[in-house]
Enzyme design. Structure first.
Site, PDB file in Angstrom:
ATOM      1  N   LYS A 137       0.830  -1.208   0.000  1.00 14.72           N
ATOM      2  CA  LYS A 137       0.000   0.000   0.000  1.00 14.72           C
ATOM      3  C   LYS A 137       0.864   1.257   0.000  1.00 14.72           C
ATOM      4  O   LYS A 137       0.636   2.174  -0.795  1.00 14.72           O
ATOM      5  CB  LYS A 137      -0.933  -0.003   1.213  1.00 14.72           C
ATOM      6  CG  LYS A 137      -1.890   1.182   1.258  1.00 14.72           C
ATOM      7  CD  LYS A 137      -2.803   1.106   2.468  1.00 14.72           C
ATOM      8  CE  LYS A 137      -2.061   1.449   3.730  1.00 14.72           C
ATOM      9  NZ  LYS A 137      -2.944   1.553   4.911  1.00 14.72           N
ATOM     10  N   ASP A 187      -6.662   1.344   0.929  1.00 16.06           N
ATOM     11  CA  ASP A 187      -6.729   1.449   2.381  1.00 16.06           C
ATOM     12  C   ASP A 187      -8.168   1.181   2.819  1.00 16.06           C
ATOM     13  O   ASP A 187      -8.991   0.727   2.033  1.00 16.06           O
ATOM     14  CB  ASP A 187      -6.247   2.832   2.835  1.00 16.06           C
ATOM     15  CG  ASP A 187      -7.233   3.941   2.465  1.00 16.06           C
ATOM     16  OD1 ASP A 187      -8.135   3.696   1.627  1.00 16.06           O
ATOM     17  OD2 ASP A 187      -7.118   5.042   3.023  1.00 16.06           O
TER      18      ASP A 187
END
Length: 239
Positions: free
Chosen positions: A136, A154
């Site tokens: 991420k 997220d």
């Protein structure tokens, strides 16, 4: 024994929005925010890596407060090493997991100097070699600092993708794969920011602000929140 009459098979609804609705959704989000960007403050690719790594289990506002003075005195790997782990820790004690994050900041700074001549690499595989940097974080850095068409999933993007039907999935990786497939090329660069900001400010976790949402008519979320300004009698029967 007589066979019971066969029932006509119901046509299954598509789990995703489909190309036309997907393009409409992105176009609406793009109109809301023509020039989306991260809300993390940073000076260069290096400080962006640090800021994003620190943002795990912390808010952008909290990270910005913690890094304001930190980045003024340490905006390169070498300067961060001079500050040392305790020095970094003193600046970030207000955010979650600060001890471990301080160790990671020092470790990633050392690795950048040892393996990448102090420069932030521009591939996901190389970025994820850095301590505290996962997929991420790498995707955020690639998108924001280097203009790559990556989407970092997220909690906000995961929620928006599932609620709307844009890219449903049971895990962040599944949602990311779906988003990569369904997002039209012209929207891929801004997709990450549009979705995260929409989830942060409109499609919030507990009571999404559906009455203000520009994509409410496209979204597949069934339990849309009614306008709190309307009287209950105006909402019609609940049955």
């Amino acid at each position: 024994m007589a066979k019971s009459p066969t029932r006509a098979k119901r046509k299954r609804r598509s789990p995703t929005l489909g190309p036309e609705k997907t393009a409409e959704l992105y176009a609406a989000l793009a109109e809301d925010r023509p020039a989306p960007e991260t809300e993390l403050n940073y000076h260069n690719p290096y400080t962006l890596v640090v800021a994003v790594a620190l943002s795990a289990q912390a808010t952008d506002v909290g990270v910005n407060k913690a890094t304001k003075k930190l980045f003024e005195i340490a905006d390169t790997p070498a300067k961060m090493l001079e500050l040392g782990e305790e020095g970094v820790a003193d600046h970030i004690k207000t955010i979650g997991l600060w001890r471990n994050k301080a160790k990671n900041v020092i470790a990633l700074s050392q690795l950048l100097i040892d393996e990448f001549d102090g420069e932030v690499p521009q591939t996901r595989d190389e970025l994820t070699q850095l301590p505290g940097v996962g997929r991420k974080t790498a995707n955020v850095v690639l998108n924001e600092a280097f203009g790559h068409e990556t989407i970092a999933v997220d909690t906000h993007i995961f929620r928006v993708s599932n609620r709307t039907g844009l890219a449903p999935g049971k895990t962040p990786d599944e949602v990311e794969d779906q988003l990569e497939r369904v997002t039209p090329p012209e929207f891929k660069k801004g997709a990450h920011h549009w979705l995260i900001l929409h989830g942060r400010y409109t499609c919030v976790a507990r009571k999404p602000k559906c009455w203000t949402c520009s994509i409410s008519d496209i979204c597949k979320f069934k339990d849309k929140t009614p306008d709190p300004g309307r009287k209950e009698s105006d909402l019609g029967p609940r049955g």
